[in-house]
Enzyme design. Structure first.
Site, PDB file in Angstrom:
ATOM      1  N   THR A 119       2.307  -4.449  -5.981  1.00 44.06           N
ATOM      2  CA  THR A 119       1.086  -3.639  -5.978  1.00 44.06           C
ATOM      3  C   THR A 119       1.236  -2.463  -5.031  1.00 44.06           C
ATOM      4  O   THR A 119       2.003  -2.502  -4.070  1.00 44.06           O
ATOM      5  CB  THR A 119      -0.137  -4.461  -5.528  1.00 44.06           C
ATOM      6  OG1 THR A 119       0.027  -4.838  -4.154  1.00 44.06           O
ATOM      7  CG2 THR A 119      -0.314  -5.698  -6.377  1.00 44.06           C
ATOM      8  N   GLU A 120       0.470  -1.413  -5.298  1.00 42.38           N
ATOM      9  CA  GLU A 120       0.341  -0.277  -4.387  1.00 42.38           C
ATOM     10  C   GLU A 120      -1.106   0.203  -4.450  1.00 42.38           C
ATOM     11  O   GLU A 120      -1.564   0.670  -5.499  1.00 42.38           O
ATOM     12  CB  GLU A 120       1.280   0.874  -4.784  1.00 42.38           C
ATOM     13  CG  GLU A 120       2.768   0.551  -4.698  1.00 42.38           C
ATOM     14  CD  GLU A 120       3.302   0.494  -3.275  1.00 42.38           C
ATOM     15  OE1 GLU A 120       2.533   0.790  -2.326  1.00 42.38           O
ATOM     16  OE2 GLU A 120       4.479   0.153  -3.105  1.00 42.38           O
ATOM     17  N   VAL A 121      -1.823   0.048  -3.353  1.00 43.68           N
ATOM     18  CA  VAL A 121      -3.170   0.601  -3.263  1.00 43.68           C
ATOM     19  C   VAL A 121      -3.138   1.800  -2.316  1.00 43.68           C
ATOM     20  O   VAL A 121      -2.198   1.952  -1.537  1.00 43.68           O
ATOM     21  CB  VAL A 121      -4.208  -0.438  -2.789  1.00 43.68           C
ATOM     22  CG1 VAL A 121      -4.255  -1.618  -3.726  1.00 43.68           C
ATOM     23  CG2 VAL A 121      -3.917  -0.893  -1.363  1.00 43.68           C
TER      24      VAL A 121
ATOM     25  N   GLU B  37       0.845  -1.189   0.000  1.00 38.96           N
ATOM     26  CA  GLU B  37       0.000   0.000   0.000  1.00 38.96           C
ATOM     27  C   GLU B  37       0.883   1.242   0.000  1.00 38.96           C
ATOM     28  O   GLU B  37       2.032   1.199   0.451  1.00 38.96           O
ATOM     29  CB  GLU B  37      -0.871   0.068   1.259  1.00 38.96           C
ATOM     30  CG  GLU B  37      -1.956  -0.953   1.368  1.00 38.96           C
ATOM     31  CD  GLU B  37      -2.801  -0.769   2.623  1.00 38.96           C
ATOM     32  OE1 GLU B  37      -3.852  -1.407   2.693  1.00 38.96           O
ATOM     33  OE2 GLU B  37      -2.407  -0.001   3.523  1.00 38.96           O
ATOM     34  N   THR B  38       0.336   2.334  -0.493  1.00 41.13           N
ATOM     35  CA  THR B  38       0.911   3.663  -0.282  1.00 41.13           C
ATOM     36  C   THR B  38      -0.129   4.461   0.509  1.00 41.13           C
ATOM     37  O   THR B  38      -1.287   4.525   0.112  1.00 41.13           O
ATOM     38  CB  THR B  38       1.194   4.368  -1.621  1.00 41.13           C
ATOM     39  OG1 THR B  38       2.076   3.554  -2.400  1.00 41.13           O
ATOM     40  CG2 THR B  38       1.860   5.710  -1.388  1.00 41.13           C
TER      41      THR B  38
END
Length: 305
Positions: free
Chosen positions: A273-275, A174-175
């Site tokens: 991934t980055e959500v 995540e960001t």
């Protein structure tokens, strides 16, 4: 977001000593339970997967077993899909996404591919909603032979015998707004540097490795996730976080130069991934769903290519 104030630990311009690291450790508060959130879920899945312990962290008085789930009917003749979550412990949907995938997945990959899932690589940090481990080290910069994070070393040792068998590796991240409000200032303070504010991308995006640039693979994931949550737009200069956006929702740079988790397998298909759970346009459930959709699309693409 701009943070012009100095981090409360340390002296501006001077790297931390052991004293500052101890102060940082003491400032970290346990906010959730690795046992309740992760270990108990894995225990409930023992009838469907082989649950294995691949290491143990010993930080102060705390002990954390490092756990992974494997396909019960493992076949050495089949390729392997590795799914990792919680390399940064505070990135909740990575952990929950990996567990949700395990819970939802039945036998659809049996006879096609072996699953190996490490849902929470950094459990001490998970409990404290922290980016670093106990030693104030970022595990996602330590996936190389001389790496300083025990979390990273344990995972590399565990997966090393499978080198050459990996078809796909998805690392779930995540960001968040705390990247700028807490973790970037802490990093600058630890290293005796001045914080450099950046804008957090609003939406889902992927990190592609320029040494393994499969934009067809990355784009297939973006197309699938777009049905679940919004894709982060590029800045006006065509970048996100200072890195080039090579296709909608995809930034690309040399992942090996940063010693990222996604580089450790040598798989032909890798992505990070980055959500963005802090967005007004999404929910925690959407973020978890995006992680699950990513894993499924990544595996399906690898199997068909």
């Amino acid at each position: 977001m701009t943070n012009k104030q100095f981090y409360p630990i340390g002296t501006p311009g001077q790297p931390w000593t052991e004293r500052e690291k101890q102060l940082w450790q003491q400032s970290q508060t346990r906010s959730r339970s690795y046992k309740n959130d992760v270990l108990d879920v894995l225990e409930q899945l023992k009838h469907r997967y082989e649950i294995v312990q691949y290491g143990e962290l010993r930080y102060g008085d705390d002990r954390y077993p490092l756990m992974a789930a494997k396909s019960k009917n493992w076949d050495d003749n089949l390729p392997v899909a590795l799914i990792t979550g919680g390399v940064h412990g505070y990135e909740t949907s990575g952990v929950m996404g990996a567990l949700s995938f395990l819970t939802e997945c039945r036998s659809e990959y049996e006879g096609k591919l072996n699953l190996l899932v490490a849902p929470c690589v950094s459990p001490w940090a998970y409990e404290r909603i922290a980016r670093w481990n106990y030693d104030a080290v970022d595990p996602n910069r330590q996936f190389f032979a001389q790496g300083k994070a025990e979390e990273s070393r344990a995972l590399m040792k565990f997966t090393a015998p499978l080198k050459g068998q990996f078809a796909v590796h998805v690392d779930l991240h995540e960001t968040t707004d705390t990247d700028e409000s807490e973790f970037s200032p802490a990093l600058a303070a630890r290293d005796g540097l001045q914080p450099e504010p950046t804008r957090v991308p609003d939406g889902f995006y992927l990190v592609s490795d320029e040494q393994n640039s499969r934009l067809d693979f990355q784009s297939a994931i973006i197309a699938a996730v777009a049905h679940v949550t919004h894709i982060a737009p590029a800045e006006e200069d065509g970048t996100m976080l200072g890195f080039p956006v090579v296709s909608p929702g995809i930034v690309e740079y040399d992942n090996n130069a940063w010693h990222l988790c996604s580089t450790m397998t040598g798989a032909p298909f890798t992505t990070t991934t980055e959500v963005y759970p802090d967005s007004a346009e999404t929910t925690p459930e959407d973020c978890i769903r995006a992680q699950v959709v990513t894993v499924r699309r990544a595996i399906d693409f690898a199997l068909s290519n």
